[in-house]
Scaffold this motif. Structure first.
Motif, PDB file in Angstrom:
ATOM      1  N   LEU A 286       0.644  -1.165   0.050  1.00  0.00           N
ATOM      2  CA  LEU A 286       0.075   0.090  -0.052  1.00  0.00           C
ATOM      3  C   LEU A 286       0.909   1.265   0.046  1.00  0.00           C
ATOM      4  O   LEU A 286       1.687   1.405   0.763  1.00  0.00           O
ATOM      5  N   GLY A 287       0.538   2.038  -0.856  1.00  0.00           N
ATOM      6  CA  GLY A 287       1.417   3.339  -0.958  1.00  0.00           C
ATOM      7  C   GLY A 287       1.067   4.193   0.271  1.00  0.00           C
ATOM      8  O   GLY A 287      -0.359   4.294   0.599  1.00  0.00           O
ATOM      9  N   ASP A 288       1.753   5.109   0.968  1.00  0.00           N
ATOM     10  CA  ASP A 288       1.339   5.800   2.005  1.00  0.00           C
ATOM     11  C   ASP A 288       0.154   6.697   1.686  1.00  0.00           C
ATOM     12  O   ASP A 288      -0.598   7.093   2.765  1.00  0.00           O
ATOM     13  N   ASN A 289       0.136   7.096   0.271  1.00  0.00           N
ATOM     14  CA  ASN A 289      -0.976   8.101   0.035  1.00  0.00           C
ATOM     15  C   ASN A 289      -2.194   7.453  -1.075  1.00  0.00           C
ATOM     16  O   ASN A 289      -2.551   8.130  -1.748  1.00  0.00           O
ATOM     17  N   CYS A 290      -1.864   6.126  -0.891  1.00  0.00           N
ATOM     18  CA  CYS A 290      -3.004   5.572  -1.777  1.00  0.00           C
ATOM     19  C   CYS A 290      -4.142   4.870  -0.837  1.00  0.00           C
ATOM     20  O   CYS A 290      -4.235   4.632   0.199  1.00  0.00           O
ATOM     21  N   LEU A 291      -5.404   4.605  -1.583  1.00  0.00           N
ATOM     22  CA  LEU A 291      -6.535   4.174  -1.041  1.00  0.00           C
ATOM     23  C   LEU A 291      -6.510   2.403  -1.361  1.00  0.00           C
ATOM     24  O   LEU A 291      -7.081   1.766  -0.464  1.00  0.00           O
ATOM     25  N   ASN A 292      -5.959   2.021  -2.289  1.00  0.00           N
ATOM     26  CA  ASN A 292      -6.158   0.536  -2.591  1.00  0.00           C
ATOM     27  C   ASN A 292      -4.993  -0.157  -2.392  1.00  0.00           C
ATOM     28  O   ASN A 292      -3.876   0.163  -2.730  1.00  0.00           O
ATOM     29  N   LYS A 293      -5.194  -1.535  -1.672  1.00  0.00           N
ATOM     30  CA  LYS A 293      -4.040  -2.144  -1.547  1.00  0.00           C
ATOM     31  C   LYS A 293      -3.737  -3.226  -2.668  1.00  0.00           C
ATOM     32  O   LYS A 293      -4.607  -3.298  -3.748  1.00  0.00           O
ATOM     33  N   GLU A 294      -2.488  -3.633  -2.788  1.00  0.00           N
ATOM     34  CA  GLU A 294      -2.139  -4.277  -3.910  1.00  0.00           C
ATOM     35  C   GLU A 294      -1.586  -5.545  -3.421  1.00  0.00           C
ATOM     36  O   GLU A 294      -0.733  -5.872  -2.727  1.00  0.00           O
ATOM     37  N   TYR A 295      -2.222  -6.904  -4.041  1.00  0.00           N
ATOM     38  CA  TYR A 295      -2.149  -8.130  -3.622  1.00  0.00           C
ATOM     39  C   TYR A 295      -1.411  -8.918  -4.769  1.00  0.00           C
ATOM     40  O   TYR A 295      -1.243  -8.474  -5.856  1.00  0.00           O
ATOM     41  N   GLY A 296      -0.869 -10.017  -4.525  1.00  0.00           N
ATOM     42  CA  GLY A 296      -0.295 -10.755  -5.217  1.00  0.00           C
ATOM     43  C   GLY A 296       1.063 -10.514  -5.795  1.00  0.00           C
ATOM     44  O   GLY A 296       1.744 -11.107  -6.743  1.00  0.00           O
ATOM     45  N   ILE A 297       2.103  -9.723  -4.975  1.00  0.00           N
ATOM     46  CA  ILE A 297       3.308  -9.430  -5.099  1.00  0.00           C
ATOM     47  C   ILE A 297       4.326 -10.544  -4.544  1.00  0.00           C
ATOM     48  O   ILE A 297       4.265 -10.642  -3.191  1.00  0.00           O
ATOM     49  N   THR A 298       5.035 -11.032  -5.144  1.00  0.00           N
ATOM     50  CA  THR A 298       5.994 -12.164  -4.632  1.00  0.00           C
ATOM     51  C   THR A 298       7.334 -11.644  -4.381  1.00  0.00           C
ATOM     52  O   THR A 298       7.525 -10.578  -4.942  1.00  0.00           O
ATOM     53  N   ASP A 299       7.995 -12.764  -3.850  1.00  0.00           N
ATOM     54  CA  ASP A 299       9.494 -12.390  -3.624  1.00  0.00           C
ATOM     55  C   ASP A 299      10.220 -12.151  -4.982  1.00  0.00           C
ATOM     56  O   ASP A 299      10.974 -11.352  -4.954  1.00  0.00           O
ATOM     57  N   GLN A 300       9.786 -12.737  -6.049  1.00  0.00           N
ATOM     58  CA  GLN A 300      10.399 -12.678  -7.321  1.00  0.00           C
ATOM     59  C   GLN A 300      10.098 -11.178  -7.919  1.00  0.00           C
ATOM     60  O   GLN A 300      10.841 -10.633  -8.634  1.00  0.00           O
ATOM     61  N   ASP A 301       9.013 -10.478  -7.477  1.00  0.00           N
ATOM     62  CA  ASP A 301       8.757  -9.216  -7.949  1.00  0.00           C
ATOM     63  C   ASP A 301       9.387  -8.189  -7.322  1.00  0.00           C
ATOM     64  O   ASP A 301       9.660  -7.120  -7.899  1.00  0.00           O
ATOM     65  N   VAL A 302      10.004  -8.325  -5.996  1.00  0.00           N
ATOM     66  CA  VAL A 302      10.549  -7.342  -5.147  1.00  0.00           C
ATOM     67  C   VAL A 302      12.054  -7.564  -5.638  1.00  0.00           C
ATOM     68  O   VAL A 302      12.915  -8.373  -5.448  1.00  0.00           O
ATOM     69  N   LEU A 303      12.252  -6.074  -5.833  1.00  0.00           N
ATOM     70  CA  LEU A 303      13.763  -5.827  -6.282  1.00  0.00           C
ATOM     71  C   LEU A 303      14.694  -5.447  -5.133  1.00  0.00           C
ATOM     72  O   LEU A 303      15.824  -5.823  -5.263  1.00  0.00           O
ATOM     73  N   GLY A 304      14.165  -4.515  -4.268  1.00  0.00           N
ATOM     74  CA  GLY A 304      14.911  -4.245  -3.256  1.00  0.00           C
ATOM     75  C   GLY A 304      14.230  -3.533  -2.155  1.00  0.00           C
ATOM     76  O   GLY A 304      12.913  -3.276  -2.420  1.00  0.00           O
ATOM     77  N   VAL A 305      15.023  -2.943  -1.165  1.00  0.00           N
ATOM     78  CA  VAL A 305      14.125  -2.323   0.048  1.00  0.00           C
ATOM     79  C   VAL A 305      14.802  -1.044   0.140  1.00  0.00           C
ATOM     80  O   VAL A 305      16.061  -1.033   0.226  1.00  0.00           O
ATOM     81  N   MET A 306      13.947   0.072   0.397  1.00  0.00           N
ATOM     82  CA  MET A 306      14.690   1.315   0.778  1.00  0.00           C
ATOM     83  C   MET A 306      15.258   1.281   1.882  1.00  0.00           C
ATOM     84  O   MET A 306      14.657   0.835   3.171  1.00  0.00           O
ATOM     85  N   THR A 307      16.613   1.548   2.018  1.00  0.00           N
ATOM     86  CA  THR A 307      17.201   1.662   3.265  1.00  0.00           C
ATOM     87  C   THR A 307      17.258   2.841   3.846  1.00  0.00           C
ATOM     88  O   THR A 307      17.595   2.950   5.263  1.00  0.00           O
ATOM     89  N   SER A 308      17.219   3.934   3.108  1.00  0.00           N
ATOM     90  CA  SER A 308      17.304   5.358   3.483  1.00  0.00           C
ATOM     91  C   SER A 308      16.646   6.339   2.395  1.00  0.00           C
ATOM     92  O   SER A 308      16.471   5.882   1.396  1.00  0.00           O
TER      93      SER A 308
END
Length: 144
Positions: free
Chosen positions: A76-98
């Protein structure tokens, strides 16, 4: 000049720094003002991580993980209304560290950022109702 993808840059350098395009992560990240630093994903992501993922249509998205499931995540984006489902580990590229705001860098896993994430998500039902009411009022106002 050949441009590389986020995946290629993360494979090459392990991190990328980029600026916000869009308002889905307001108020945390301001469009074309703040920078964010993404580190290549190592293992599973955690609840409240802000992660960069790639949708099936090829769009890159930076949103917050609000639920960790055995086979994926709910975003869910912090400024969004709708949640997004079905995102898997293969879809995730990285994590915001700062992220960088007004020249100062803030760690994404610092206490203040984590507190913000928890409170902001706790307020999601109220924020959602408020946004929906505003949209309805604007819709009615436009028909006069």
């Amino acid at each position: 000049m050949i441009q590389s993808t986020f995946e290629q840059e993360l494979d090459r350098k392990g991190t990328i720094t980029y600026t916000c395009r869009g308002v889905s992560m307001l108020p945390l990240l301001r469009q074309q003002k703040d920078l964010f630093i993404i580190t290549k994903r190592q293992g599973r992501c955690r609840k409240y991580d802000v992660a960069l993922y790639k949708r099936a249509d090829g769009a890159y998205v930076l949103h917050r993980i609000i639920k960790v499931l055995p086979d994926g995540y709910v975003f869910l984006g912090d400024n969004c209304l709708n949640k997004e489902y079905g995102i898997t580990d293969q879809d995730v590229l990285g994590v915001m560290t700062s992220f960088v705001r007004d020249g100062k860098e803030y760690a994404a896993d610092a206490g203040g950022c984590l507190l913000y994430a928890k409170v902001w998500y706790m307020l999601y039902p109220v924020r959602r109702l408020w946004k929906l009411l505003k949209m309805k009022v604007k819709g009615i106002g436009g028909h006069r």
